[in-house]
Design an enzyme around this catalytic site. Structure first.
Site, short mmCIF file in Angstrom:
data_model
loop_
_atom_site.label_atom_id
_atom_site.label_comp_id
_atom_site.label_asym_id
_atom_site.label_seq_id
_atom_site.Cartn_x
_atom_site.Cartn_y
_atom_site.Cartn_z
CG HIS A 18 -0.31 0.05 2.65
ND1 HIS A 18 0.35 0.90 3.01
CD2 HIS A 18 -0.08 -1.09 3.30
CE1 HIS A 18 0.87 0.58 4.22
NE2 HIS A 18 0.33 -0.62 4.26
CG HIS A 21 4.23 -1.25 2.11
ND1 HIS A 21 2.99 -1.83 2.01
CD2 HIS A 21 4.49 -1.59 3.55
CE1 HIS A 21 2.83 -2.55 2.78
NE2 HIS A 21 3.60 -2.43 3.79
CB CYS A 124 1.19 -5.57 20.23
SG CYS A 124 0.35 -5.01 18.74
CB CYS A 127 3.87 -3.55 17.42
SG CYS A 127 2.51 -2.29 17.49
CB CYS A 143 -2.07 -2.32 19.72
SG CYS A 143 -1.11 -1.70 18.48
CG HIS A 146 -1.43 -3.18 14.90
ND1 HIS A 146 -0.29 -2.65 15.54
CD2 HIS A 146 -0.96 -3.12 13.63
CE1 HIS A 146 0.71 -2.50 14.70
NE2 HIS A 146 0.34 -2.81 13.57
CE LYS A 293 -3.18 2.99 11.33
NZ LYS A 293 -2.94 1.90 12.33
CE LYS A 296 -6.19 -5.14 3.17
NZ LYS A 296 -5.18 -6.18 3.77
N1 MSP Z 1 8.43 -5.58 9.05
C1 MSP Z 1 8.51 -4.25 9.72
C2 MSP Z 1 9.81 -3.64 9.15
C3 MSP Z 1 11.02 -4.38 9.30
S1 MSP Z 1 12.39 -3.36 8.90
C4 MSP Z 1 13.69 -4.07 9.40
C5 MSP Z 1 7.51 -3.48 9.30
N2 MSP Z 1 6.64 -3.83 8.39
S2 MSP Z 1 5.59 -2.91 7.72
O1 MSP Z 1 5.15 -3.56 6.59
O2 MSP Z 1 4.41 -2.79 8.86
O3 MSP Z 1 5.84 -1.37 7.26
C6 MSP Z 1 6.86 -1.27 6.64
C7 MSP Z 1 7.15 0.13 6.23
O4 MSP Z 1 5.89 0.80 5.82
C8 MSP Z 1 7.36 1.03 7.59
O5 MSP Z 1 8.61 1.94 7.35
C9 MSP Z 1 6.17 1.67 7.91
O6 MSP Z 1 6.31 3.05 8.75
C10 MSP Z 1 5.61 2.11 6.67
N3 MSP Z 1 4.21 2.22 6.66
C11 MSP Z 1 3.13 1.41 6.71
N4 MSP Z 1 2.03 2.02 6.76
C12 MSP Z 1 2.28 3.34 6.62
C13 MSP Z 1 1.54 4.55 6.46
N5 MSP Z 1 0.04 4.71 6.57
N6 MSP Z 1 2.15 5.63 6.03
C14 MSP Z 1 3.51 5.73 6.00
N7 MSP Z 1 4.38 4.74 6.20
C15 MSP Z 1 3.85 3.52 6.69
O7 MSP Z 1 7.06 -2.51 10.10
#
Ligand code: MSP
Length: 470
Positions: A18, A21, A124, A127, A143, A146, A293, A296
């Site tokens: 999404h 990422h 959690c 997280c 949390c 989440h 936020k 889904k």
């Molecule tokens: N797997 C861990 C990261 C491990 S790094 C050694 C994780 N994964 S995640 O899929 O939840 O998030 C991956 C990245 O996407 C993170 O940097 C997270 O902050 C970013 N984002 C996820 N949702 C987001 C938004 N809505 N907005 C901006 N970035 C966010 O955490």
């Protein structure tokens, strides 16, 4: 020229890619392209975080084997990264046997800072984090990120003695050896670090099977964050290969929600391994959809590929790198996106290119090949990772160029037969446009290249507008 290693967070493989990422990738990619243009040799890592109960349970829910599930998700993520034009050089999966073997070696090297104890407390799964009693109370047992109740755990675990490294980490932060951006997040981390207890770094196999087994103790599996954070090193070949040419990383991009892992556990691991700390950890904000936020269940999730398919990749990159502030939370609305597209990309930049190329063609202007340098102001902003501000800076210059055309009226010079003046005026305007196009290159690589194609040698007219009105 110095080598630069740049990293991005590796997403959990429990869902589809999404917009959040995409932010990590866009920031890492702009930084990588910028330093490559400055003449540095750059490595940009990307990867996938595939272990843990969250992923294991999701696969069970879908009814496929976990391996099949993560294989498919990884493919989807890889396609996504390609579609975003990310210039990554290295890719790591936490289920790669090579990575897993290296995580076990990292564990062995850290063993003198690890002890066994009983954990009684909260966890959690969203997280993948152990929660303190204080936090549990503050959040009423749920949390906030989440929207899920914390789980009660009572288990025998291995602990990592963060206390062995606290002073050293604090010193690295305050001396600027390891910079955390933005500054207000650095302050939060300093506070958190002081309060930080030792962390549990394993889970009993009865509670977690999908992970890296602890060497020498088959009853325990590595805590997902130890496995995940190690990716930044294993992808370079550590500990089998000498990584000193690339490590420490020049910049590590992460979301604010996972900064605590990168600014506390990660430096502690590195110090335990006797490795230098990253030069900068850049923490970006969250993207909200219409002020909320993205989720889904609310149905407000923005699919980045939909944006790319509708408006083009450069328009996507432009919006997310300029109008989504690099450091703070920002809102996405389709209205703001389409306003920025029409007013800034189509009008300011697209029209400028169209006007100048038409004038140049009419008046037989040709442009010599020159190397365009980045300005000092631009470099300063880019080096400080103020990417949105760097785009603001270039945009002011683009708008000024439009005003200059109106003020200098090259069409009047042509009408009055002032050929020499006209040539000079158009050449100056074009050369300033190209200097700006060069500064846009890390952000809008395809459009920048197109602008150079149009104005190289004998000038041509763009076949289609750079940004067709949407
Ligand atoms: N797997 C861990 C990261 C491990 S790094 C050694 C994780 N994964 S995640 O899929 O939840 O998030 C991956 C990245 O996407 C993170 O940097 C997270 O902050 C970013 N984002 C996820 N949702 C987001 C938004 N809505 N907005 C901006 N970035 C966010 O955490």
């Amino acid at each position: 020229m110095a080598k630069k290693y740049i990293t991005t967070a590796i997403p959990y493989m429990n869902g589809d890619p999404h917009i959040g990422h995409a932010i990590d990738y866009c920031l890492g990619d702009v930084c990588a392209r910028y330093y490559t243009l400055r003449g540095n040799e750059v490595r940009l890592q990307a990867g996938t975080d595939e272990h843990g109960n969250k992923i294991f349970n999701k696969a069970k829910e879908v009814g496929v084997s976990v391996q099949e599930f993560v294989d498919e998700k990884t493919e989807t993520f890889k396609n996504f990264i390609e579609k975003l034009g990310v210039s990554y050089t290295d890719f790591v999966r936490t289920t790669d046997p090579e990575h897993m073997k290296r995580v076990q070696e990292i564990w062995k090297k850290l063993e003198k800072h690890i002890y066994r104890a009983k954990y009684q407390g909260w966890y959690c799964t969203g997280c993948e984090r152990f929660i303190t009693d204080k936090e549990y109370e503050e959040n009423g047992g749920i949390c906030p990120d989440h929207n899920k109740s914390y789980e009660r755990l009572e288990e025998e675990n291995y602990y990592f003695r963060i206390s062995d490294f606290k002073d050293r980490i604090l010193e690295a932060i305050t001396s600027g050896e390891m910079k955390i951006l933005p500054d207000f997040r650095e302050k939060e981390i300093i506070k958190l670090l002081k309060e930080s207890p030792d962390v549990s770094v394993s889970r009993p196999i009865s509670q977690l099977t999908w992970g890296v087994p602890i060497p020498g103790d088959e009853s325990q599996v590595t805590y997902v964050w130890i496995d995940a954070l190690s990716n930044y090193l294993t992808v370079l070949g550590y500990p089998d290969e000498d990584i000193s040419e690339w490590w420490p990383a020049a910049a590590q991009f992460v979301g604010k929600d996972i900064l605590r892992f990168h600014a506390i556990i990660w430096p502690a691991m590195l110090l335990g391994l006797g490795l230098p700390l990253p030069k900068t950890i850049v923490s970006h904000g969250m993207i909200l959809a219409d002020g909320q936020k993205m989720s889904k269940s609310v149905g407000n999730v923005i699919n980045p590929i939909e944006v790319v398919e509708k408006y083009g990749l450069d328009a996507f990159r432009y919006y997310f790198l300029r109008h989504i502030d690099t450091f703070s939370d920002s809102n996405f609305t389709w209205q703001r996106f389409s306003d920025a597209y029409n007013n800034e990309l189509a009008n300011d930049l697209g029209n400028l290119v169209q006007r100048l190329s038409t004038l140049a063609m009419k008046n037989n202007i040709s442009i010599e090949e020159t190397e365009y340098e980045f300005t000092k102001e631009y470099n300063e902003l880019m080096e400080k990772f103020y990417f949105s501000k760097a785009l603001d800076y270039v945009w002011v210059r683009i708008q000024e160029l439009n005003k200059r055309i109106d003020a200098e009226k090259p069409w009047s010079l042509a009408k009055n037969g002032e050929t020499e003046k006209l040539q000079k005026c158009l050449k100056n305007l074009i050369s300033d446009l190209l200097a700006n196009a060069k500064m846009l290159e890390p952000f809008l690589p395809a459009s920048s290249e197109k602008i150079f194609e149009i104005f190289r040698g004998s000038i041509t007219s763009p076949e289609t507008p750079l940004f067709p009105k949407g």
